[in-house]
Write an enzyme that holds these catalytic residues in place. Structure first.
Site, PDB file in Angstrom:
ATOM      1  N   HIS A 166      36.409  11.581 -10.895  1.00 39.75           N
ATOM      2  CA  HIS A 166      36.559  11.012  -9.555  1.00 39.75           C
ATOM      3  C   HIS A 166      37.730  10.024  -9.540  1.00 39.75           C
ATOM      4  CE1 HIS A 166      35.088   8.066  -6.367  1.00 39.75           C
ATOM      5  NE2 HIS A 166      35.101   9.201  -5.717  1.00 39.75           N
ATOM      6  N   GLU A 168      40.255  14.910  -9.835  1.00 46.02           N
ATOM      7  CA  GLU A 168      40.293  14.828  -8.380  1.00 46.02           C
ATOM      8  C   GLU A 168      41.596  14.222  -7.864  1.00 46.02           C
ATOM      9  OE1 GLU A 168      38.064  11.846  -6.263  1.00 46.02           O
ATOM     10  OE2 GLU A 168      37.674  13.206  -4.606  1.00 46.02           O
ATOM     11  N   ASP A 202      42.833  12.711  -4.084  1.00 45.79           N
ATOM     12  CA  ASP A 202      42.704  12.459  -2.648  1.00 45.79           C
ATOM     13  C   ASP A 202      44.122  12.474  -2.091  1.00 45.79           C
ATOM     14  OD1 ASP A 202      39.859  12.000  -2.335  1.00 45.79           O
ATOM     15  OD2 ASP A 202      40.169  10.175  -3.494  1.00 45.79           O
ATOM     16  N   HIS A 262      43.468   7.260  -2.238  1.00 42.11           N
ATOM     17  CA  HIS A 262      42.156   7.492  -1.652  1.00 42.11           C
ATOM     18  C   HIS A 262      42.108   7.229  -0.154  1.00 42.11           C
ATOM     19  CE1 HIS A 262      37.998   6.535  -0.439  1.00 42.11           C
ATOM     20  NE2 HIS A 262      37.757   7.627  -1.124  1.00 42.11           N
ATOM     21  N   GLU A 310      41.261  16.682  -2.299  1.00 41.28           N
ATOM     22  CA  GLU A 310      40.599  16.446  -1.010  1.00 41.28           C
ATOM     23  C   GLU A 310      41.630  16.170   0.081  1.00 41.28           C
ATOM     24  OE1 GLU A 310      37.870  13.106  -0.830  1.00 41.28           O
ATOM     25  OE2 GLU A 310      37.701  13.268   1.353  1.00 41.28           O
TER      26      GLU A 310
HETATM   27 CA    CA Z   1      37.703  11.995  -2.726  1.00 42.20          CA
END
Ligand code: CA
Length: 305
Positions: free
Chosen positions: A6, A33, A35, A48, A138
């Site tokens: 994360h 991950e 973002d 993020h 994401e």
């Molecule tokens: Ca995220």
């Protein structure tokens, strides 16, 4: 149970910095991950928030560039300007560390980087280590970006295609909180990549999606027609019973019943879900009781252990 790092190994280094990604890679994460948010000149960076003020020194470097709400927005800056910022551990509105036990606020020289740069970096790490770590990007706040005149999803899918991510078998999951946008990716962009619907709480106002309806059996079934998995908030899959012992809420089972994977977020040593006093117990519950296929964590090494 696959390990999704994360924001990188964000329990140890400031989130979304390349060193945090390299550390997560070395700690044995299966996926890293990203973002992704858009800049004013329609570049994509890995950060993020749509805001800059909680994780960078933007207020020192660009005084006067905040909006009326006092926040500094990525979309108000060009990439060249953002490159001059220093990234630090996350702070709250008062400037205090959100996780005080983590990397100190000492002004280390971490800089923002682009989505494309990170994908190249992961490919480089995979080559030099002989590992095959996937990516888990994401799309952040597509409706907000649209209101600012930027179709972030189109830019995002172009970068992935340029970097060679085009097929369902590629080591990637694309995630988003916005259910309408995921459906658009599937219907209008004919995207073959594996998709994950994130499940938030309506109080967060993360998107127009109604997460209460989404969590129902009908809601899950509708979205399962075009996604491969769901990313529920960890507190939506496990909760304490009347004696304080952790029990399933039933959501993981509803998702698995329609043939989709469950990837809850986020398991943190320093912010355990209610009902647990030890990280290991929470990890074991997810793996052995809920049998989730993957978990987002700030501590990839602890899950591996
Ligand atoms: Ca995220």
């Amino acid at each position: 149970m696959k390990v999704i790092a994360h924001r990188g190994a964000s329990g140890y280094l400031p989130e979304h910095t390349l060193p945090a990604k390299a550390l997560a890679h070395a700690m044995g994460a299966d996926y890293l991950e990203q973002d992704v948010v858009a800049t004013r000149d329609e570049e994509l960076i890995v950060l993020h928030d749509i805001h800059l003020d909680r994780v960078t020194d933007v207020s020192e470097q660009y005084p006067g560039r905040a909006r009326e709400d006092g926040r500094y927005y990525v979309i108000d800056f060009d990439l060249a300007e953002l490159r001059k910022l220093r990234v630090h551990e996350r702070v709250d509105a008062a400037g205090a560390a959100v996780y005080p036990g983590r990397y100190p606020l000492t002004g280390e020289p971490f800089a923002p980087h682009t989505f494309s740069e990170e994908l190249s970096f992961v490919r480089g790490l995979n080559k030099s280590t002989g590992r095959d770590v996937g990516v888990y990007p994401e799309i952040k706040r597509p409706a907000f970006h649209k209101s600012e005149g930027v179709d972030i999803t189109s830019l995002f899918l172009d970068v992935l295609s340029d970097q060679g991510y085009t097929q369902a078998s590629d080591p990637i999951f694309v995630q988003c909180f916005d259910a309408a946008e995921l459906k658009r990716i599937y219907d209008d962009f004919n995207c073959e990549l594996k998709l994950v619907q994130l499940i938030g709480d309506n109080a967060w106002q993360e998107s127009d999606t109604d997460y209460d309806a989404l969590r129902s059996a009908t809601g899950i079934e509708e979205v399962a027609a075009y996604v491969d998995g769901f990313g529920p908030w960890i507190r939506q899959v496990v909760e304490p019973d009347k004696d304080g012992r952790p029990v399933s809420t039933g959501l993981a089972e509803r998702i698995q019943a329609v043939g989709c994977e469950v990837h809850p977020y986020t398991l943190r040593r320093d912010d355990l879900p209610p009902g647990f006093s030890r990280f290991d117990d929470a990890a074991r519950f997810l793996r052995e009781e809920l049998k989730v296929e993957a978990v987002f964590t700030d501590f990839p090494d602890l899950i591996r252990a």
